[in-house]
Design a protein around this motif. Structure first.
Motif, PDB file in Angstrom:
ATOM      1  N   VAL A   1      -3.784   8.894   7.120  1.00 18.17           N
ATOM      2  CA  VAL A   1      -4.172   8.593   5.747  1.00 18.17           C
ATOM      3  C   VAL A   1      -5.652   8.222   5.573  1.00 18.17           C
ATOM      4  O   VAL A   1      -6.065   7.839   4.479  1.00 18.17           O
TER       5      VAL A   1
ATOM      6  N   GLY B   1      -5.994   1.575   3.694  1.00 20.82           N
ATOM      7  CA  GLY B   1      -6.295   0.671   2.601  1.00 20.82           C
ATOM      8  C   GLY B   1      -6.475   1.500   1.345  1.00 20.82           C
ATOM      9  O   GLY B   1      -6.954   2.649   1.388  1.00 20.82           O
ATOM     10  N   THR B   2      -6.006   0.958   0.228  1.00 28.55           N
ATOM     11  CA  THR B   2      -6.241   1.595  -1.068  1.00 28.55           C
ATOM     12  C   THR B   2      -6.782   0.551  -2.038  1.00 28.55           C
ATOM     13  O   THR B   2      -7.484   0.902  -2.987  1.00 28.55           O
TER      14      THR B   2
ATOM     15  N   GLU C   1      -5.940  -1.219  10.066  1.00 28.27           N
ATOM     16  CA  GLU C   1      -5.634  -0.828   8.684  1.00 28.27           C
ATOM     17  C   GLU C   1      -5.765   0.679   8.598  1.00 28.27           C
ATOM     18  O   GLU C   1      -6.869   1.224   8.658  1.00 28.27           O
ATOM     19  N   ALA C   2      -4.637   1.357   8.447  1.00 23.39           N
ATOM     20  CA  ALA C   2      -4.684   2.816   8.488  1.00 23.39           C
ATOM     21  C   ALA C   2      -5.691   3.358   7.477  1.00 23.39           C
ATOM     22  O   ALA C   2      -6.513   4.216   7.803  1.00 23.39           O
TER      23      ALA C   2
ATOM     24  N   HIS D   1      10.553   6.242   7.233  1.00 28.15           N
ATOM     25  CA  HIS D   1      11.753   5.732   6.533  1.00 28.15           C
ATOM     26  C   HIS D   1      12.705   6.831   6.057  1.00 28.15           C
ATOM     27  O   HIS D   1      13.916   6.644   6.110  1.00 28.15           O
TER      28      HIS D   1
ATOM     29  N   GLY E   1       0.789  -1.235   0.000  1.00 29.52           N
ATOM     30  CA  GLY E   1       0.000   0.000   0.000  1.00 29.52           C
ATOM     31  C   GLY E   1       0.820   1.284   0.000  1.00 29.52           C
ATOM     32  O   GLY E   1       0.555   2.197  -0.788  1.00 29.52           O
TER      33      GLY E   1
ATOM     34  N   ASP F   1       6.404  -5.509   4.989  1.00 31.41           N
ATOM     35  CA  ASP F   1       5.317  -4.559   4.914  1.00 31.41           C
ATOM     36  C   ASP F   1       4.842  -4.324   6.346  1.00 31.41           C
ATOM     37  O   ASP F   1       4.571  -5.278   7.069  1.00 31.41           O
TER      38      ASP F   1
ATOM     39  N   HIS G   1       1.667   6.100   8.251  1.00 36.58           N
ATOM     40  CA  HIS G   1       0.864   5.105   7.533  1.00 36.58           C
ATOM     41  C   HIS G   1       0.433   3.927   8.379  1.00 36.58           C
ATOM     42  O   HIS G   1      -0.160   2.989   7.861  1.00 36.58           O
ATOM     43  N   THR G   2       0.769   3.926   9.642  1.00 34.92           N
ATOM     44  CA  THR G   2       0.424   2.735  10.416  1.00 34.92           C
ATOM     45  C   THR G   2       0.512   3.002  11.909  1.00 34.92           C
ATOM     46  O   THR G   2       1.325   3.808  12.355  1.00 34.92           O
TER      47      THR G   2
HETATM   48  C1  AZC Z   1       0.075   1.051   4.521  1.00 38.24           C
HETATM   49  C2  AZC Z   1      -1.134   0.868   5.413  1.00 38.24           C
HETATM   50  O1  AZC Z   1      -1.051  -0.390   6.046  1.00 38.24           O
HETATM   51  C3  AZC Z   1      -2.394   0.948   4.576  1.00 38.24           C
HETATM   52  O2  AZC Z   1      -3.521   0.901   5.400  1.00 38.24           O
HETATM   53  C4  AZC Z   1      -2.397   2.257   3.790  1.00 38.24           C
HETATM   54  O3  AZC Z   1      -3.458   2.264   2.875  1.00 38.24           O
HETATM   55  C5  AZC Z   1      -1.099   2.416   2.995  1.00 38.24           C
HETATM   56  O4  AZC Z   1       0.007   2.312   3.858  1.00 38.24           O
HETATM   57  C6  AZC Z   1      -1.025   3.747   2.295  1.00 38.24           C
HETATM   58  O5  AZC Z   1      -1.220   4.785   3.191  1.00 38.24           O
HETATM   59  N1  AZC Z   1       1.245   1.051   5.325  1.00 38.24           N
HETATM   60  C7  AZC Z   1       2.352   0.515   4.945  1.00 38.24           C
HETATM   61  O6  AZC Z   1       2.453  -0.102   3.894  1.00 38.24           O
HETATM   62  N2  AZC Z   1       3.322   0.762   5.875  1.00 38.24           N
HETATM   63  C8  AZC Z   1       4.539   0.244   5.955  1.00 38.24           C
HETATM   64  C9  AZC Z   1       5.393   0.834   7.000  1.00 38.24           C
HETATM   65  O7  AZC Z   1       4.921  -0.641   5.259  1.00 38.24           O
END
Ligand code: AZC
Ligand code: PLP
Length: 824
Positions: free
Chosen positions: A434, A654-655, A651-652, A323, A119, A273, A359-360
Motif C-alpha cells: 500500500v 498511513g492515510t 506503518e505500511a 480477512h 486505516g 487494529d 496492509h501490514t
Molecule cells: C493499516 C496500516 O497499518 C496502515 O499503515 C495503512 O495505511 C492502512 O492499513 C490502509 O492500507 N492496516 C490495518 O489497519 N491493518 C489491520 C490488519 O488492521
C-alpha cells in the motif's frame, strides 16, 4: 457538471411530510433526531432514482465489476457526504435555513457508521467513493455489525468502552433486500458420493448448522455523475424460525443453536487494529459474509451471462487483507460443487478472479487458523485448502528440489495451521502493498520467498484519500479558497492542486491561508471546550497525533517528549517557548494493556501540565475522546503539525498523513510508509523528518536489537523522563501505575526485546525535529509557505489516483455512464 436539479420548495415539503408520516408530528415539534431522519429520507428520494438508473445500466451492459471484500468499512456519516456528492449541499443548506433548521446541527444527529477499526476500514470507504465518482462498477461487501467500533469515554484518565448501538434509531439510507438472501452452512461432516450420471464425485455436507444471510444495501453516491454504487452488508437470521413442535423431533437444541448463531455472528466488530485474536467467531464472520457475497456475485453473473467458465471476464474479488481470504476456497467450492466445474477449470477461474492487498508487516496481525478449528467449522472448504496446498507444495518441490526449508516457509498448511496470507498469494493473481516502501519490504523481507517464486504477481498501489469528504466537506473554508484561486476541477482531479504552488510566494494568499487555518482552529477549540471542557488557545501551535493507539505508532514517544519539554520549562523558566497544544485522539483495543496505559499516561500528563499555572498555559495537552471519522474531519482541518512518528518500516502506508497534508499541515515524521512519498512530493524542506531509517531498523532487528540502557545511562534528561514513569510524578505518587511502560523501554522484566519500537533510540532526533518545528512556526511567513505547499503538493494522494492504478493494473474495468433519470 452535474445534472442534479434541485427544487427547493419540493424538498422542503418532502421534509415536512416525512416528519408527519414517520412521527405524526409537525416540523416544529420534531426532535433533532427526527429532523435528521426526515431530511435523510428526503435526500434518499434524490438518490434512489440514480441508484435505479445505475443498476439498470449494469443489468443491460453487464460490465466487469469489482467486489471489494472487506471485514471493515469505516464509513462515518452519510448525510453530509451524500449531499456533497449530489452537488446539493448548498441548496439543501439554504432550504433548511429557510425552515429555521441548521444543516450542521442536523448532520450532528447522525451516528458514525463505524464498521471498521482504522486505516484499513477507512481506506475501503475512500475507495468506494472514488470508484463511484470515477464511474466504475463496484460493490463493497461486508458485514452489518449491530455494534460497530466501541464508543470511547475517558473516565479518570482511563479509556472506558461502551457499546456503539449505531442502528438504535434506524438507518435511513439502507434498504433491506430479502430477495437476495443466501444460506450459509457451518460444520457437520462431508459425505462423498459418486454420481454415475455425471461421472463425478459429489460432496454432501450433513449435520451442519446454517444461517440465512440477508443483505442490506447502502447507496454510494458518485460525485456529480449520477452513478450510485452499493455497499452490501450482510445481516444474519436463523433459517428455521423457532418451532415449538421441534421438541417432538428432538430438534429443539438445533433450533436454539441456529438462533444463537444468527444472533452472535453479526453482533459486533472485533476492535483490534493490526492484531489478530484467533477467535472462532471471527472465522465464522469471515466465512459468513464471504459465502453470501460470492453466491450473490455468481447469481448476478448468471442472470446476464451463461458460461461460468468465463466468470473472471466479469468479476474481480479484491481481498482487503487476509480477512476475506477464505474466498478463494469458497469460490472453488461453489464452482466445483454447485456449478459442476472440474478442479482445473475452477482453479483457472479462481486464480483470475482473486487479488490480495497486504496492509501490514506486523507479525501479530498475520492470520493463522488452527487446522482443527478451521476443518471443524468449514469441512468442505478445508478439503479444498488441503488440495490447493498439496498442489502448491508439489510445485515448490519441483522448483526447489531438495529444499525442504522452502516448503516449511511457504506451505499454506504447516505446523497445524492454515496460513491465510500464503493461501491469498498462491490463489490470487495479484499481491499488492500500500506504499512504495511497504511493497519493497514485502518483496525483499516478509514475502521474499513468494516474490522470488512469482515476481509477476507483486505490485504497489500507494494509498489515497478522498478529497471530497476530507476537504470539500470537512474544510469548507479552505475548499472555497482553493476554488476561488484555481476553479473547482480539483474536486475530481486533485492534481489540479499544483496550480496553487505559485501562491506560496504571494503574501496575500499566504495570509488568507493562515486565516482559514485560524478559523478552523477556533472551530476545533470550540469542539474541545464542549466535549472535553478544556480551553485551548487557537493562537498556539496545534500539534496533532490522531490514529489508533499502537506501540508501533509511538504515541509514547510523543508524550515522553511533552514530559521532557515540561521539565525544561520548569527548570529554565527563562527559555522562550512558543505556545503549543498537543492534541491526541486514539482508541486502544479493549484488551491491549500497554495501549490503555499510554492513554492513562497522556491524560495524567495533561492533568499535571494543564493545571500548572506557573507555565502560563504555554503547553496544553488534550486527549480528544472518541476519535472517529466525524470529528477527524474537524481535526485535520485545524492541525498545524501532523505527527506521523511510527518506527520506520512498521506503518505500511498511513492515510491520516495524507489528510493532514491536504489540509495544510506539514508532516513531522519518520521515513516510513507513505511519508516517504509525501516528502518526495512536497520536498524535504517542507517537512520535519527524523529518526532511524527502515533499513537501520530492520538491520537492528536482524541483529537482536540495540541496547536502550546505553542511551538511558548516557542521556540524563531522557533518563529523568523515563524515571518519571515510575517515581509517581504523573501518578499521584504511585510507582507502579506505569511500571510496564517503563519496563517496555528498558526491559528489566518483560519478555520482549528491550524498546522494540526504538523510542529511546529516536528520542533525541525527534526532540531536535520538534525544535525545527518551533523555529519554523515562529517565522509565520515561512510557515504559511510550507503549509500552503503541503496543500498544493497533495495531488498524488487522492484515492482517485489509487483506484485508477488498481483499474489499470489489476481490475481492468471500464467506466459506465449513467444518464439522469428523465422523470426528474
Ligand atoms: C493499516 C496500516 O497499518 C496502515 O499503515 C495503512 O495505511 C492502512 O492499513 C490502509 O492500507 N492496516 C490495518 O489497519 N491493518 C489491520 C490488519 O488492521
Ligand atoms: N481512523 C480514522 C477515523 C481516520 O480518519 C483515519 C485516517 O485515515 C485513520 C484511523 C487512519 O489513520 P493513520 O493512517 O494515521 O493510522
Amino acid at each position: 457538471m452535474s445534472d442534479f436539479k434541485f427544487d427547493k420548495e419540493a424538498f422542503k415539503k418532502e421534509v415536512k411530510n416525512n416528519v408527519k408520516t414517520l412521527y405524526r408530528r409537525t416540523i416544529d415539534e420534531a426532535t433533532p433526531q427526527q429532523t435528521f431522519q426526515a431530511v435523510s429520507y428526503a435526500v434518499k428520494e434524490y438518490i434512489i432514482d440514480n441508484w435505479l438508473a445505475t443498476q439498470e445500466v449494469y443489468e443491460k451492459e453487464s460490465p466487469k465489476t469489482v467486489y471489494y471484500l472487506s471485514m471493515e468499512f469505516l464509513m462515518g456519516r452519510a448525510l453530509g457526504n451524500n449531499l456533497i456528492n449530489l452537488t446539493a449541499y448548498q441548496d439543501v443548506k439554504e432550504a433548511l435555513e429557510e425552515m429555521g433548521i441548521d444543516l450542521n446541527a442536523v448532520e450532528d444527529q447522525e451516528p458514525d457508521a463505524a464498521l471498521g477499526n482504522g486505516g484499513l476500514g477507512r481506506l475501503a470507504a475512500c475507495f468506494l467513493d472514488s470508484l463511484t465518482s470515477l464511474g466504475y462498477p463496484a460493490y463493497g461487501c461486508g458485514i452489518r455489525y449491530h455494534y460497530g467500533m466501541f464508543k470511547q469515554k475517558i473516565k479518570n484518565g482511563y479509556q472506558v468502552e461502551t457499546p456503539d448501538n449505531w442502528l438504535k434509531n434506524g438507518n435511513p439510507f439502507e434498504v433491506r433486500r430479502d430477495e437476495y438472501a443466501k444460506e450459509v452452512r457451518f460444520g457437520g461432516t462431508i459425505r462423498m458420493q459418486h454420481n454415475y450420471e455425471t461421472g463425478r464425485d459429489e460432496f454432501i455436507q450433513e449435520n451442519f448448522e446454517s444461517v440465512l444471510a440477508i443483505p442490506y444495501d447502502m447507496p454510494i453516491v458518485g460525485y456529480g455523475n449520477n452513478v450510485v454504487n452499493t455497499l452490501r452488508i450482510w445481516d444474519a437470521k436463523a433459517i428455521t424460525s423457532f418451532r415449538l413442535d421441534s421438541f417432538d423431533r428432538g430438534e429443539y437444541h438445533k433450533a436454539v443453536e441456529q438462533e444463537n448463531l444468527a444472533k452472535t455472528i453479526v453482533e459486533v466488530l472485533y476492535p483490534n487494529d493490526n492484531h489478530y485474536a484467533g477467535k472462532e467467531l471471527r472465522l465464522k464472520q469471515q466465512y459468513f459474509f464471504i459465502s453470501a457475497s460470492l453466491q450473490e456475485a455468481i447469481d448476478k453473473y448468471k442472470r446476464s451471462n451463461d458460461d461460468i467458465r468465463r466468470l473472471h471476464e466479469k468479476v474481480i474479488f479484491q481481498m482487503n487483507d487476509t480477512h476475506p481470504t477464505v474466498a478463494v476456497a469458497e469460490l472453488m467450492r461453489l464452482l466445483m460443487d454447485e456449478e459442476g466445474l472440474s478442479w482445473d477449470d475452477a482453479w483457472n477461474v479462481t486464480t483470475k478472479c482473486c487479488a490480495y492487498t497486504n496492509h501490514t508487516i506486523m507479525s501479530e496481525a498475520l492470520e493463522k487458523w488452527p487446522i482443527d478449528l478451521f476443518s471443524r467449522l468449514l469441512p468442505r472448504v478445508y478439503q479444498i485448502v488441503e488440495e490447493i496446498n498439496r498442489r502448491f507444495v508439489e510445485k515448490v518441490r519441483q522448483m526447489y528440489p531438495g529444499n525442504e526449508e522452502k516448503v516449511r516457509k511457504m506451505a499454506i498448511l504447516y505446523d497445524g495451521q492454515v496460513k491465510m496470507a500464503h493461501l491469498a498469494i498462491v490463489a490470487g493473481f495479484s499481491v499488492n502493498g500500500v506504499a512504495k516502501l511497504h511493497t519493497e519490504i514485502l518483496k525483499h523481507e516478509e514475502l521474499k520467498d513468494f516474490y522470488e517464486m512469482m515476481p509477476e504477481k507483486f505490485n504497489n498501489k500507494t494509498n489515497g484519500i478522498t478529497q471530497r469528504r476530507f476537504l470539500l466537506h470537512g474544510n469548507p473554508l479552505l475548499a472555497d479558497w482553493v476554488t476561488k484561486h484555481i476553479g473547482d476541477k480539483w474536486i475530481t482531479d486533485l492534481s489540479e492542486m499544483a496550480k496553487l504552488k505559485p501562491l506560496a510566494d504571494d503574501p496575500k494568499a499566504r495570509k488568507e491561508f493562515m486565516e482559514i487555518k485560524y478559523q478552523n482552529k477556533i472551530r476545533l477549540a470550540k469542539y474541545i471546550k464542549e466535549h472535553n471542557g478544556i480551553e485551548v488557545d487557537p493562537e498556539s501551535i496545534f500539534d496533532v497525533q490522531v490514529k489508533r493507539l499502537h506501540e508501533y505508532k509511538r504515541q509514547l514517544l510523543n508524550i515522553l517528549h511533552v514530559m521532557y519539554l515540561y521539565n525544561q520549562m520548569k527548570e529554565h523558566p527563562e527559555i522562550t517557548f512558543y505556545p503549543r497544544t498537543f492534541i491526541f485522539g486514539a482508541k486502544a483495543a479493549a484488551g491491549y494493556k500497554r495501549a490503555k496505559q499510554t492513554i492513562k499516561l497522556i491524560n495524567s500528563v495533561a492533568d499535571v501540565i494543564n493545571n500548572d499555572r506557573s507555565i502560563n498555559g504555554k503547553i496544553k495537552v488534550v486527549f480528544i475522546e472518541d476519535y472517529r471519522v466525524s470529528n477527524a474531519e474537524l481535526i485535520f482541518a485545524a492541525a498545524d503539525v501532523s505527527e506521523q512518528i511510527s518506527t520506520a518500516s512498521k506503518e505500511a502506508s498511513g492515510t491520516g498523513n495524507m489528510k493532514f497534508m491536504l489540509n495544510g499541515a506539514p508532516t513531522l515524521g519518520t521515513m516510513d510508509g507513505a511519508n516517504v512519498e509525501i516528502v518526495d512530493e512536497v520536498g524535504m524542506e517542507n517537512a520535519f523528518i527524523f529518526g532511524l531509517s527502515s533499513d537501520e531498523v530492520i538491520n537492528y532487528e536482524n541483529n537482536g536489537g540495540y541496547q536502550p540502557m546505553d542511551i538511558y545511562n548516557s542521556d540524563w534528561e531522557l533518563k529523568r523522563v523515563v524515571d518519571q514513569l515510575v517515581d509517581g510524578t504523573y501518578a499521584n505518587g504511585d510507582h507502579e501505575l506505569y511500571r510496564d511502560l517503563y519496563n517496555s523501554l528498558l526491559n528489566t522484566k518483560s519478555s520482549d526485546r528491550a524498546d522494540t519500537y526504538f523510542i529511546l533510540k529516536d528520542f533525541r532526533s525527534y526532540a531536535e525535529a520538534q525544535k525545527r518545528v518551533e523555529a519554523a512556526y515562529r517565522d509565520q511567513d515561512r510557515w504559511a509557505k510550507m503549509a500552503l505547499l503541503n496543500t498544493a503538493s497533495c495531488g498524488k494522494f487522492t484515492s482517485d489516483r489509487t483506484i485508477e492504478e488498481y483499474v489499470a493494473d489489476i481490475w481492468k474495468l471500464k467506466k459506465v455512464t449513467v444518464k439522469p433519470d428523465p422523470r426528474l
